[in-house]
Design a protein around this motif. Structure first.
Motif, PDB file in Angstrom:
ATOM      1  N   HIS A 287       0.852  -1.179   0.000  1.00 57.24           N
ATOM      2  CA  HIS A 287       0.000   0.000   0.000  1.00 57.24           C
ATOM      3  C   HIS A 287       0.893   1.236   0.000  1.00 57.24           C
ATOM      4  O   HIS A 287       1.835   1.340   0.784  1.00 57.24           O
ATOM      5  CB  HIS A 287      -0.889  -0.005   1.243  1.00 57.24           C
ATOM      6  N   ASN A 289       0.595   4.082   1.103  1.00 58.20           N
ATOM      7  CA  ASN A 289       0.654   4.894   2.319  1.00 58.20           C
ATOM      8  C   ASN A 289       1.885   4.584   3.159  1.00 58.20           C
ATOM      9  O   ASN A 289       2.338   5.424   3.943  1.00 58.20           O
ATOM     10  CB  ASN A 289      -0.604   4.682   3.167  1.00 58.20           C
ATOM     11  N   TYR A 290       2.433   3.374   3.001  1.00 59.18           N
ATOM     12  CA  TYR A 290       3.661   3.066   3.730  1.00 59.18           C
ATOM     13  C   TYR A 290       4.793   3.977   3.269  1.00 59.18           C
ATOM     14  O   TYR A 290       5.541   4.529   4.079  1.00 59.18           O
ATOM     15  CB  TYR A 290       4.048   1.602   3.535  1.00 59.18           C
ATOM     16  N   PHE A 320      -3.100  -0.585   4.795  1.00 62.71           N
ATOM     17  CA  PHE A 320      -2.130   0.242   5.510  1.00 62.71           C
ATOM     18  C   PHE A 320      -2.335   0.155   7.015  1.00 62.71           C
ATOM     19  O   PHE A 320      -3.444   0.315   7.518  1.00 62.71           O
ATOM     20  CB  PHE A 320      -2.259   1.694   5.056  1.00 62.71           C
TER      21      PHE A 320
END
Length: 525
Positions: A287, A289-290, A320
Motif C-alpha cells: 500500500h 501509504n507506507y 495500511f
C-alpha cells in the motif's frame, strides 16, 4: 475501433492530489474539454456518504452529480465510482441515463460484501464495472474464484487494477490470460495502471497488443497522469497512440488546453510523477501509504526507506497499518549507527592489503596446510566469518548473525578485532567496529550470507583482492560446518549455491577473488 475505449479518471482519481477540490468552474470545464476531445467515458467523481460541495467531485447522489455534466455530451458517456463501504447503495437513484456506468471497488478481504453492493447497483439499472482493488495481491487460484463469481454476477465490465503500481509486463500477461480465458466473452475488460515503476504507457501498449480482437476493452487514463502520487497513465499519450495505431480520432488539442489551464498549475503546487520511493512500495506490492508515511520522516534516505519497506510481512501489505510502520521505523532508527569514523579507520587498516576470508566449512580443516601456505606467501589480513577460528591469532572476526555472535562472543581472542553489523546490539565492546547493515545488504533475503556481506564491506574499504577459505557451499545431507561449530546444516533451500555463486561472480568483477580451498560456489561460477 469501437471495442477500444478510453475512460478519463482525472476528476475522480486526480482528486487524491487536491482532496477533490477542483472548483466548480474547473470541474465543468474539464468535463467539457474531455467531451470535446471525444473521450469515450468520463468518470466524474466518487459517490460518497458526504455533504455536497459544488466545488468538489465527491457526490452524495446522482442528482447532485448531474449538475456538473456538460449540456452537449455527444457520444461521451459518464461514470462514477463507489467504494462499497463508503456509500449507502440504498440511496442510489434508479438509472436515468445521465450517469449510466458505476464502478465498484472492494478489497480481497471483503469480496462478498462488495459483490452484494454490485448486485444492488445492477438492480438499479446501471451498467456495472467491477474494479477489485490490488489484483496483484490475488494468487491465480484466488483470481479464478473471483472470476467465477463475477461471471455469475455478469457485470458490464471487469477491470485489472494495478493499485500499487507493481505490475510488470510478465505479470500483465499472466493476469490478462487468466481474465481473457475465464471471463465471459461479452464482459468488457478494463485496465487501470499507476506510474510507480514508470511503465504505465508501455504496459498499456502491451495490453493493446495482447488483447483478443473480439474482447471490448476500456483503458483508464487522466490528464497529464494526474492521480494519487505517483500518478496514472497520461490520457494525452494514449490518445495519440490510439490515433496513430488503431484508427482513432481523438482531438488532443482540448486535452492539452485543459492540462495547460487547469492541471499544470495544480501540479506546480502538488507534484506527482515517478519517484523512487513509490517504486520501492511497488517493488514489494505495498500500500502506497507506507511510502508516504516514511516520506514524512525527512531524515530518511531512499536507501533507508528500502530497508524498512522490505521488512513488511505479506499479511500487512495490502491494508495500511500506521501503527506497524511506526514500529518498524522506530525499530530501524534504533538499530542504525554513526559509522563514518569506523569506516575511515578500517580503510586505513586495510590500505594496500589483501584479505583472507575464513568461513567455517569443513574444507578449512581439511586443507589447513594450503591455507597456512597462502598466508605465509601473501601476508593477507585474516577475517573469520561468523565465528572465532581456533587457529587465528590476529586480524578480524566479522559477525552479521546476532545469534552466532551471542553464542561465540565469550571465545574472543585478544589479538582479533571484531567487526559487527548494526543489527547486533548486545555484547558490543567500545573498541568493536560497528557498520550499518543497510550499507551491505541489497536485499532482505541476502542478509543471511555473511560472506557476501563481508565482501561488500571490503569493497567499501577499498580492498581489491580477496582469498576465500572454508567456503565449501551447501551439500544436502552432509556436514557443512566445521565439527563443533554450528552443527549439521539442514535448512539451506535448493539453489543457494547458485545464488551465492552469482553474487560472488558479480563481486569478482570488482575485486580479484581466489579460492584457497575447494568450493561448490566456484563450480557454479
Amino acid at each position: 475501433m469501437e471495442n477500444i475505449r478510453l475512460l478519463d479518471c482525472t476528476l475522480r482519481d486526480g482528486g487524491y492530489i487536491n482532496q477533490w477540490g477542483f472548483g466548480e468552474k474547473t470541474i465543468r470545464s474539464i468535463a467539457s474539454r474531455l467531451t470535446e476531445a471525444g473521450t469515450d467515458i468520463i468518470e466524474v467523481g466518487f459517490l460518497r456518504n458526504c455533504t455536497w460541495d459544488k466545488d468538489k467531485t465527491l457526490f452524495p447522489s446522482i442528482k447532485k452529480l448531474k449538475k456538473i455534466l456538460p449540456a452537449n455530451s455527444g457520444s461521451t458517456r459518464f461514470a462514477a465510482m463507489a467504494l462499497h463501504n463508503q456509500y449507502d447503495v440504498e440511496k442510489l437513484e434508479p438509472c436515468d441515463g445521465s450517469i449510466d456506468i458505476i464502478r465498484v471497488t472492494f478489497h480481497d478481504y471483503d469480496i462478498e460484501e462488495g459483490l452484494v453492493f454490485c448486485e444492488k447497483v445492477k438492480e438499479k439499472g446501471y451498467q456495472l464495472f467491477v474494479n477489485p482493488i490490488n489484483i496483484m495481491g490475488y494468487s491465480d487460484r484466488q483470481l479464478l474464484k473471483l472470476l467465477e463469481k463475477v461471471n455469475r454476477l455478469h457485470p458490464y465490465g471487469f477491470s485489472i487494477v494495478d493499485t500499487f503500481g507493481s505490475m510488470t509486463g510478465r505479470e500483465l500477461t499472466r493476469i490478462y490470460s487468466l481474465c481473457e480465458n475465464n471471463l465471459e466473452k461479452d464482459i468488457v475488460l478494463g485496465l487501470h495502471l499507476h506510474e510507480n515503476m514508470a511503465q504505465s504507457f508501455s504496459l498499456a501498449q502491451s495490453f493493446l497488443k495482447m488483447r483478443e480482437q473480439a474482447r471490448s476493452c476500456v483503458l483508464d487514463a487522466s490528464l497529464n497522469g494526474m492521480g494519487r502520487v505517483p500518478g496514472n497513465l497520461c490520457i494525452e499519450l494514449i490518445m495519440d497512440y490510439l490515433n496513430k495505431h488503431f484508427g482513432k480520432s481523438y482531438d488532443i488539442d482540448p486535452v492539452l488546453d485543459a492540462i495547460e489551464e487547469y492541471i499544470s498549475p495544480i501540479k506546480k503546487q502538488e507534484p506527482w510523477g515517478y519517484m523512487a520511493e513509490y517504486f520501492l512500495s511497488a517493488k514489494y506490492n505495498l500500500h502506497r501509504n507506507y511510502a508516504e508515511y516514511l516520506l514524512t520522516k525527512g531524515a530518511l534516505s531512499s536507501r533507508d526507506m528500502h530497508r524498512i519497506l522490505q521488512m513488511i510481512p505479506e499479511e500487512k501489505k495490502s491494508a495500511f497499518d500506521q501503527n506497524y510502520i511506526e514500529y518498524l521505523y522506530h525499530q530501524y532508527e534504533n538499530h542504525t549507527v554513526s559509522d563514518e569514523k569506523t569506516l575511515d579507520a578500517l580503510r586505513k587498516a586495510f590500505r594496500d592489503k589483501k584479505a583472507l576470508l575464513l568461513a567455517p566449512g569443513p574444507g578449512l580443516k581439511e586443507y589447513r596446510k594450503q591455507v597456512e601456505d597462502y598466508q605465509r606467501a601473501h601476508r593477507p589480513v585474516p577475517i573469520s566469518v561468523n565465528f572465532f577460528y581456533d587457529h587465528q591469532e590476529e586480524g578480524y572476526a566479522f559477525f552479521s548473525n546476532s545469534k552466532r555472535f551471542q553464542e561465540y562472543r565469550s571465545l574472543r581472542k585478544p589479538g582479533v578485532q571484531v567487526i559487527l553489523t548494526s543489527n547486533i546490539t548486545t555484547g558490543i565492546r567500545p573498541d568493536d567496529h560497528v557498520i550499518n547493515l543497510y550499507r551491505l545488504s541489497q536485499e532482505e533475503t541476502e542478509r543471511g550470507n555473511s560472506g557476501i556481506l563481508l565482501l561488500r564491506l571490503l569493497l567499501l574499504l577499498g580492498v581489491r583482492e580477496g582469498a576465500l577459505a572454508g567456503f565449501d557451499g551447501y551439500i544436502e545431507g552432509e556436514e557443512n560446518y566445521l565439527e563443533g561449530y554450528f552443527g549439521r546444516f539442514a535448512s539451506a533451500p535448493l539453489g543457494d549455491n547458485r545464488k551465492i555463486a552469482r553474487e560472488l561472480k558479480k563481486l569478482g568483477g570488482k575485486m580479484r577473488l581466489t579460492f584457497v580451498t575447494p568450493s561448490a560456489y566456484e563450480e557454479e561460477m
